[in-house]
Each structure stands twice: as structure tokens, then as C-alpha cells.
Motif scaffolding. Structure first.
Motif, PDB file in Angstrom:
ATOM      1  N   ARG A 263      47.954  45.883  33.715  1.00 55.32           N
ATOM      2  CA  ARG A 263      48.236  46.409  35.045  1.00 55.32           C
ATOM      3  C   ARG A 263      47.494  45.547  36.056  1.00 55.32           C
ATOM      4  N   THR A 264      48.126  45.285  37.201  1.00 54.33           N
ATOM      5  CA  THR A 264      47.468  44.566  38.287  1.00 54.33           C
ATOM      6  C   THR A 264      46.868  45.598  39.231  1.00 54.33           C
ATOM      7  N   VAL A 265      45.553  45.564  39.403  1.00 54.26           N
ATOM      8  CA  VAL A 265      44.869  46.540  40.256  1.00 54.26           C
ATOM      9  C   VAL A 265      44.016  45.807  41.278  1.00 54.26           C
ATOM     10  N   ARG A 266      43.760  46.487  42.377  1.00 53.13           N
ATOM     11  CA  ARG A 266      42.915  45.957  43.437  1.00 53.13           C
ATOM     12  C   ARG A 266      41.543  46.594  43.279  1.00 53.13           C
ATOM     13  N   VAL A 267      40.503  45.764  43.110  1.00 57.08           N
ATOM     14  CA  VAL A 267      39.149  46.266  42.891  1.00 57.08           C
ATOM     15  C   VAL A 267      38.273  45.863  44.062  1.00 57.08           C
ATOM     16  N   THR A 268      37.380  46.765  44.456  1.00 59.56           N
ATOM     17  CA  THR A 268      36.430  46.482  45.521  1.00 59.56           C
ATOM     18  C   THR A 268      35.132  45.971  44.901  1.00 59.56           C
ATOM     19  N   LEU A 269      34.692  44.804  45.336  1.00 52.58           N
ATOM     20  CA  LEU A 269      33.459  44.216  44.831  1.00 52.58           C
ATOM     21  C   LEU A 269      32.261  44.747  45.600  1.00 52.58           C
ATOM     22  N   GLU A 270      31.045  44.372  45.168  1.00 47.97           N
ATOM     23  CA  GLU A 270      29.823  44.880  45.804  1.00 47.97           C
ATOM     24  C   GLU A 270      29.687  44.448  47.260  1.00 47.97           C
ATOM     25  N   ASP A 271      30.187  43.260  47.596  1.00 47.52           N
ATOM     26  CA  ASP A 271      30.051  42.768  48.973  1.00 47.52           C
ATOM     27  C   ASP A 271      31.124  43.327  49.906  1.00 47.52           C
ATOM     28  N   GLY A 272      31.948  44.262  49.418  1.00 47.39           N
ATOM     29  CA  GLY A 272      32.940  44.914  50.260  1.00 47.39           C
ATOM     30  C   GLY A 272      34.317  44.285  50.244  1.00 47.39           C
ATOM     31  N   THR A 273      34.457  43.109  49.628  1.00 48.69           N
ATOM     32  CA  THR A 273      35.762  42.462  49.566  1.00 48.69           C
ATOM     33  C   THR A 273      36.571  43.041  48.411  1.00 48.69           C
ATOM     34  N   THR A 274      37.887  42.891  48.500  1.00 51.86           N
ATOM     35  CA  THR A 274      38.750  43.353  47.424  1.00 51.86           C
ATOM     36  C   THR A 274      39.366  42.162  46.718  1.00 51.86           C
ATOM     37  N   GLN A 275      39.693  42.357  45.442  1.00 58.24           N
ATOM     38  CA  GLN A 275      40.277  41.290  44.651  1.00 58.24           C
ATOM     39  C   GLN A 275      41.268  41.907  43.675  1.00 58.24           C
ATOM     40  N   LYS A 276      42.394  41.218  43.445  1.00 58.27           N
ATOM     41  CA  LYS A 276      43.371  41.682  42.474  1.00 58.27           C
ATOM     42  C   LYS A 276      43.017  41.118  41.106  1.00 58.27           C
ATOM     43  N   ILE A 277      42.976  41.986  40.089  1.00 53.87           N
ATOM     44  CA  ILE A 277      42.748  41.525  38.726  1.00 53.87           C
ATOM     45  C   ILE A 277      43.768  42.183  37.811  1.00 53.87           C
ATOM     46  N   ARG A 278      44.045  41.528  36.686  1.00 53.03           N
ATOM     47  CA  ARG A 278      44.949  42.088  35.682  1.00 53.03           C
ATOM     48  C   ARG A 278      44.098  42.624  34.542  1.00 53.03           C
ATOM     49  N   ILE A 279      44.118  43.942  34.360  1.00 54.76           N
ATOM     50  CA  ILE A 279      43.332  44.555  33.291  1.00 54.76           C
ATOM     51  C   ILE A 279      44.241  45.442  32.458  1.00 54.76           C
ATOM     52  N   SER A 280      43.806  45.703  31.235  1.00 49.09           N
ATOM     53  CA  SER A 280      44.588  46.561  30.350  1.00 49.09           C
ATOM     54  C   SER A 280      44.454  48.012  30.792  1.00 49.09           C
ATOM     55  N   ALA A 281      45.411  48.828  30.404  1.00 52.85           N
ATOM     56  CA  ALA A 281      45.424  50.235  30.802  1.00 52.85           C
ATOM     57  C   ALA A 281      44.202  50.964  30.250  1.00 52.85           C
TER      58      ALA A 281
END
Length: 62
Positions: free
Chosen positions: A34-52
Motif C-alpha cells: 500500500r502507498t501511504v503518506r507518513v509524517t516525519l519528525e520534522d513535520g514533513t510528509t513522505q509517501k512510502i510503499r509498505i505492506s499491509a
């Protein structure tokens, strides 16, 4: 882009399709990515592909 989980490193596995007559042909078992949007510690968001399964683990610990 490779079919690989960004956190756990899960990838495709190789196996056999087995017919009723026991004929075997190669097949691939693909991970449930699944492609999800994750918020990092510095407040920015990044899209990563992780398993369900890893997505469930992330939601459990957050």
C-alpha cells in the motif's frame, strides 16, 4: 519501482502453480503493498510503499 516494503523489506516470493494433474508452472507471490503518506519528525510528509501488515503495526503503535 521494485515491489518491496520500505520498512520490513518484504518482496516477491517464487512458487509453483500446481494443476489437478500435478503439472507445475512457476508463479510469483506478491506482497500486499500500500502507498501511504507518513509524517516525519520534522513535520514533513513522505509517501512510502509498505505492506499491509506493517501498516497495521504502525497504526497499533501510534
Amino acid at each position: 519501482m521494485a515491489r518491496r516494503c520500505a520498512i520490513s523489506g518484504k518482496g516477491a516470493m517464487v512458487g509453483n502453480n500446481v494443476s489437478h494433474a500435478k503439472n507445475r508452472t512457476k508463479r510469483r507471490f506478491l506482497p500486499n503493498l500500500r502507498t501511504v503518506r507518513v509524517t516525519l519528525e520534522d513535520g514533513t510528509t513522505q509517501k512510502i510503499r509498505i505492506s499491509a501488515k506493517e501498516l497495521r503495526t504502525l497504526k497499533k503503535h501510534s
